[in-house]
Motif scaffolding. Structure first.
Motif, PDB file in Angstrom:
ATOM      1  N   SER A 280       0.883  -1.489   0.330  1.00 21.42           N
ATOM      2  CA  SER A 280      -0.069  -0.184  -0.491  1.00 21.42           C
ATOM      3  C   SER A 280       0.617   1.419   0.439  1.00 21.42           C
ATOM      4  O   SER A 280       2.006   1.420   0.704  1.00 21.42           O
ATOM      5  N   GLU A 281       0.322   2.281  -1.140  1.00 23.57           N
ATOM      6  CA  GLU A 281       1.154   3.472  -1.032  1.00 23.57           C
ATOM      7  C   GLU A 281       0.984   4.575  -0.230  1.00 23.57           C
ATOM      8  O   GLU A 281       0.215   5.649  -0.606  1.00 23.57           O
ATOM      9  N   ASP A 282       0.863   4.077   0.925  1.00 25.21           N
ATOM     10  CA  ASP A 282       0.048   5.376   2.743  1.00 25.21           C
ATOM     11  C   ASP A 282       1.338   6.228   1.898  1.00 25.21           C
ATOM     12  O   ASP A 282       1.586   5.443   3.598  1.00 25.21           O
ATOM     13  N   PHE A 283       1.753   7.273   1.614  1.00 28.62           N
ATOM     14  CA  PHE A 283       3.173   7.842   1.815  1.00 28.62           C
ATOM     15  C   PHE A 283       2.542   9.754   2.601  1.00 28.62           C
ATOM     16  O   PHE A 283       1.849   9.815   2.440  1.00 28.62           O
ATOM     17  N   ALA A 284       3.611   9.934   2.266  1.00 30.56           N
ATOM     18  CA  ALA A 284       3.978  11.263   3.047  1.00 30.56           C
ATOM     19  C   ALA A 284       5.112  11.928   2.785  1.00 30.56           C
ATOM     20  O   ALA A 284       6.093  11.266   2.989  1.00 30.56           O
ATOM     21  N   LEU A 285       5.188  13.023   2.681  1.00 27.85           N
ATOM     22  CA  LEU A 285       6.551  13.988   2.555  1.00 27.85           C
ATOM     23  C   LEU A 285       6.743  13.591   3.754  1.00 27.85           C
ATOM     24  O   LEU A 285       6.844  14.036   5.192  1.00 27.85           O
ATOM     25  N   ASN A 286       8.918  13.556   3.847  1.00 26.96           N
ATOM     26  CA  ASN A 286       9.302  12.824   5.302  1.00 26.96           C
ATOM     27  C   ASN A 286      10.749  13.737   4.864  1.00 26.96           C
ATOM     28  O   ASN A 286      11.825  13.683   4.008  1.00 26.96           O
ATOM     29  N   THR A 287      11.095  15.071   5.439  1.00 25.27           N
ATOM     30  CA  THR A 287      12.018  15.998   5.599  1.00 25.27           C
ATOM     31  C   THR A 287      13.243  15.816   6.488  1.00 25.27           C
ATOM     32  O   THR A 287      14.276  16.292   6.329  1.00 25.27           O
ATOM     33  N   SER A 288      12.984  15.134   7.239  1.00 27.86           N
ATOM     34  CA  SER A 288      13.357  14.782   8.578  1.00 27.86           C
ATOM     35  C   SER A 288      13.635  13.672   9.824  1.00 27.86           C
ATOM     36  O   SER A 288      14.710  13.659  10.708  1.00 27.86           O
ATOM     37  N   SER A 289      12.510  12.802   9.172  1.00 30.48           N
ATOM     38  CA  SER A 289      12.342  11.294   9.858  1.00 30.48           C
ATOM     39  C   SER A 289      13.578  10.671   9.716  1.00 30.48           C
ATOM     40  O   SER A 289      14.558   9.481  10.437  1.00 30.48           O
ATOM     41  N   VAL A 371      24.870  10.967   4.371  1.00 35.01           N
ATOM     42  CA  VAL A 371      23.375  11.822   3.501  1.00 35.01           C
ATOM     43  C   VAL A 371      22.699  11.461   4.609  1.00 35.01           C
ATOM     44  O   VAL A 371      22.463  10.280   5.213  1.00 35.01           O
ATOM     45  N   LYS A 372      21.287  12.941   4.520  1.00 36.12           N
ATOM     46  CA  LYS A 372      20.023  12.384   5.104  1.00 36.12           C
ATOM     47  C   LYS A 372      19.421  11.859   3.325  1.00 36.12           C
ATOM     48  O   LYS A 372      19.126  12.697   2.471  1.00 36.12           O
ATOM     49  N   LEU A 373      18.536  11.580   3.696  1.00 29.10           N
ATOM     50  CA  LEU A 373      17.524  10.821   3.197  1.00 29.10           C
ATOM     51  C   LEU A 373      16.237  11.654   2.661  1.00 29.10           C
ATOM     52  O   LEU A 373      15.363  11.656   4.062  1.00 29.10           O
ATOM     53  N   ILE A 374      15.483  12.238   1.407  1.00 25.36           N
ATOM     54  CA  ILE A 374      14.773  12.805   1.720  1.00 25.36           C
ATOM     55  C   ILE A 374      13.719  12.329   0.874  1.00 25.36           C
ATOM     56  O   ILE A 374      14.228  12.097  -0.066  1.00 25.36           O
ATOM     57  N   SER A 375      12.997  11.850   1.489  1.00 24.93           N
ATOM     58  CA  SER A 375      11.753  11.202   0.307  1.00 24.93           C
ATOM     59  C   SER A 375      10.456  11.681   0.644  1.00 24.93           C
ATOM     60  O   SER A 375       9.827  11.992   1.741  1.00 24.93           O
ATOM     61  N   SER A 380       3.912   4.784   8.320  1.00 27.02           N
ATOM     62  CA  SER A 380       4.128   3.500   9.271  1.00 27.02           C
ATOM     63  C   SER A 380       4.005   2.589   8.810  1.00 27.02           C
ATOM     64  O   SER A 380       3.802   2.112   8.091  1.00 27.02           O
ATOM     65  N   TYR A 381       5.102   1.535   9.793  1.00 28.27           N
ATOM     66  CA  TYR A 381       5.136   0.395   9.334  1.00 28.27           C
ATOM     67  C   TYR A 381       3.699  -0.160   9.294  1.00 28.27           C
ATOM     68  O   TYR A 381       3.644  -1.340   8.239  1.00 28.27           O
ATOM     69  N   LEU A 438       9.984   3.702   7.836  1.00 30.70           N
ATOM     70  CA  LEU A 438      11.178   4.797   7.042  1.00 30.70           C
ATOM     71  C   LEU A 438      12.815   4.005   6.257  1.00 30.70           C
ATOM     72  O   LEU A 438      13.140   3.009   6.057  1.00 30.70           O
ATOM     73  N   LEU A 439      13.006   4.909   5.706  1.00 32.41           N
ATOM     74  CA  LEU A 439      14.112   4.496   4.608  1.00 32.41           C
ATOM     75  C   LEU A 439      15.537   4.173   5.665  1.00 32.41           C
ATOM     76  O   LEU A 439      16.507   3.919   4.953  1.00 32.41           O
ATOM     77  N   SER A 440      15.678   5.007   6.471  1.00 31.97           N
ATOM     78  CA  SER A 440      17.024   4.936   6.733  1.00 31.97           C
ATOM     79  C   SER A 440      16.296   5.136   8.840  1.00 31.97           C
ATOM     80  O   SER A 440      15.567   5.345   8.863  1.00 31.97           O
ATOM     81  N   PRO A 441      17.120   3.983   9.552  1.00 34.18           N
ATOM     82  CA  PRO A 441      18.088   3.325   9.432  1.00 34.18           C
ATOM     83  C   PRO A 441      17.639   1.366   8.858  1.00 34.18           C
ATOM     84  O   PRO A 441      16.764   1.654   8.481  1.00 34.18           O
TER      85      PRO A 441
END
Length: 578
Positions: A280-289, A371-375, A380-381, A438-441
């Motif tokens: 499921s693509e329940d996405f939101a812009l993430n600039t800091s997490s 890097v910090k990944l911006i995505s 949520s899991y 999250l994309l990282s870790p």
């Protein structure tokens, strides 16, 4: 004629008749072949039918030891113990082989460095080579006669094929990209010289339905002819249904012929949700997490654009640079990029877009950045587990099922689909480490822990949301059709092992193909990975979901399916009764 002589001849004839009976129609422990017009006909083994075992599931069990009852068969199989999953089956001894290879376009080529070693070791038990005294560097005369696995990331130093560099070329394109080509090399490979069938045949375990009996090792009697195709039995499930994997149109098929073609697992790979058989693509812009992470997914000899800002396009769900830009390799511009131009797609175009923007914060070396990944990623899991969209490979399987099972009938007009049962296909997304969204870790999943870290396997699916079924009675009810893929646990129980070549167990085909078991989402490359069975037979966790691999359907025959003959061998597969 003397009466005693007549009686002796009669007695001998009776004995001869009994012997012929025991070795043919009744027990049929041995088969013979006869040639007619150049073709070979193998008589049918009727042990099961002659002893009243006409259900496929029962026949599979009793044929393991020619048992007199199903209960005796189960007792015998259970007495063998479980398989040793820290070892492959069968146990194989390998010998190293060498071949001289050359190609002006490159035996191997890269726009990055190669990981090169001055020596190597060969493991005769696993068929694997390991670099020694290795370094990461561009090709030069200094590295003639050095060895490489072909890897460029500095971590992949073990492989099933090793190359010794004999000649190379270097070329630079108009945009400044340098390409290194190994044009001549000595290829080091493996050859099986001995195989000890220490573990072969059926073994007992448990699944969510009870006691299950699975095939392991160099099995030669698990062939089934069904729906016009050949299948290999994986196991008798806990409820008596029979799980099988597609194996082509002939028992002699191998390689690509035992797949229905190649496919990506998912066409996308930039979010943890894409490890799912459904997602499921329940996405939101993430600039800091997302936390800071080492990032490797670029080449040190390629010139990229870095910018002072970025924008996100909501329609295409992609990022691109904005503001002022600079252009150069990471080595050339890293100081200026970190201080003034910290954003990059690692694109060679100033207008290039990406699904994950990188904010560079520290220089590590010419091919690694912190890097910090911006995505635009999962919220949520739990959101990643919402099974609303079919994966690419699920769509391929569903289409094949419609065309080859659902809409076809046997000689009696009975639909092939009516022979199948709705059983659980497990796409285990239980978390081992990380957040799972999250994309990282980096996030790793249950099969990564079991197969890679612990060398154990299970046929039980831990999360209801990952139990893919048509009905919601025993699973999640998210499938349209009762078809799926092998799990990596089933491949392990069949005899496969992480990082060990196995060309002798029944799941080896000489081609890489997908399982449905998630491996990890790796922050170093911002890529989702799913397990595959490698072309060398080893179990491989480093497979990006967008890569192409073979597709081998798996289905389950109902527990009450009957056979009309066969002994499960390649000459005489079990034939399903119509």
């Amino acid at each position: 004629m003397n009466k005693k002589i007549v009686l002796c001849i009669a007695a001998l004839l009776i004995v001869f008749s009994v012997i012929m009976y025991l070795f043919s129609d009744s027990y049929a422990l041995f088969t013979t072949s006869s040639e007619a017009n150049g073709s070979i006909t193998v008589p049918e083994n009727n042990y099961c039918l002659n002893h009243g075992f006409d259900r496929l599931s029962d026949c599979i069990l009793v044929m393991e030891n020619y048992s007199n009852s199903v209960e005796d068969a189960k007792e015998y199989i259970s007495s063998k113990g479980n398989g040793t999953f820290s070892q492959m089956a069968p146990t194989i001894t390998y010998r190293e082989t060498t071949t001289e290879v050359s190609n002006s376009n490159g035996v191997l080529s890269t726009t990055a460095h190669f990981t090169l070693g001055s020596g190597y070791t060969f493991n005769s038990s696993t068929g694997m080579f390991t670099l020694t005294n290795y370094t990461n560097n561009d090709l030069s005369d200094q590295y003639i006669d050095y060895y490489t696995c072909g890897a460029t990331n500095g971590t992949s130093i073990t492989c099933s094929t090793m190359y010794q560099v004999k000649a190379y070329t270097v070329s630079t394109s108009s945009n400044g990209t340098t390409t290194y080509r190994i044009t001549s090399a000595v290829r080091h490979n493996y050859r099986a010289v001995d195989a000890l069938d220490s573990e072969i045949g059926l073994y007992a375990s448990s699944d969510n339905d009870g006691s299950t009996y699975y095939y392991r090792g160099n099995v030669k009697n698990n062939y089934v002819s069904f729906a016009g195709y050949i299948w290999r039995v994986i196991r008798v499930n806990g409820n008596g249904s029979v799980r099988m994997i597609y194996s082509g149109k002939s028992t002699s098929d191998t390689g690509s012929s035992v797949t229905i073609g190649n496919s990506a697992y998912n066409s996308k790979n930039y979010d943890p949700t894409y490890v799912g058989y459904m997602y499921s693509e329940d996405f939101a812009l993430n600039t800091s997490s997302n936390s800071a992470t080492s990032y490797y997914n670029f080449s040190e000899n390629v010139r990229y654009y870095f910018g002072t800002g970025y924008v996100f396009d909501e329609a295409s769900k992609t990022f691109r640079l904005s503001g002022d830009t600079i252009f150069g390799t990471w080595e050339e511009v890293h100081d200026q990029a970190i201080s003034q131009y910290p954003y990059t797609c690692f694109s060679t175009s100033s207008t290039g877009s990406c699904t994950v923007m990188k904010n560079v914060t520290r220089y590590s070396n010419p091919y690694t950045a912190t890097v910090k990944l911006i995505s635009n990623n999962s919220i949520s899991y739990e959101a990643t587990l919402n099974n609303t969209t079919s994966s690419t490979i699920k769509s391929v399987l569903d289409t094949w099922y419609i065309n080859n099972i659902l809409n076809k009938t046997d000689s009696s007009g009975k639909s092939y689909a009516s022979y199948l049962s709705d059983e659980v296909f497990c796409s285990d997304r239980s978390l081992n480490s990380g957040s799972g969204y999250l994309l990282s870790p980096t996030s790793t999943y249950g099969a990564y822990r079991r197969i890679y870290q612990q060398k154990v396997s299970t046929l039980q699916c831990s999360q209801d949301v990952d139990k893919f079924t048509v009905s919601d009675t025993k699973g999640n009810g998210k499938l349209t059709y009762p078809i799926g893929l092998l799990t990596i646990d089933e491949a392990s129980m069949a005899g496969g092992l992480y990082n060990s070549v196995n060309t002798q167990y029944y799941l080896y085909t000489g081609q890489t193909y997908w399982t449905m078991s998630p491996s990890r989402f790796d922050s170093r490359y911002a890529n989702a990975h799913v397990w595959r069975v490698h072309s060398s037979g080893l179990l491989y966790h480093w497979s990006t979901t967008s890569a192409s691999g073979g597709v081998r359907p798996v289905v389950n025959l109902s527990a009450d399916v009957l056979i009309s003959g066969g002994d499960g061998t390649s000459q005489n597969p079990y034939v399903i009764m119509s």
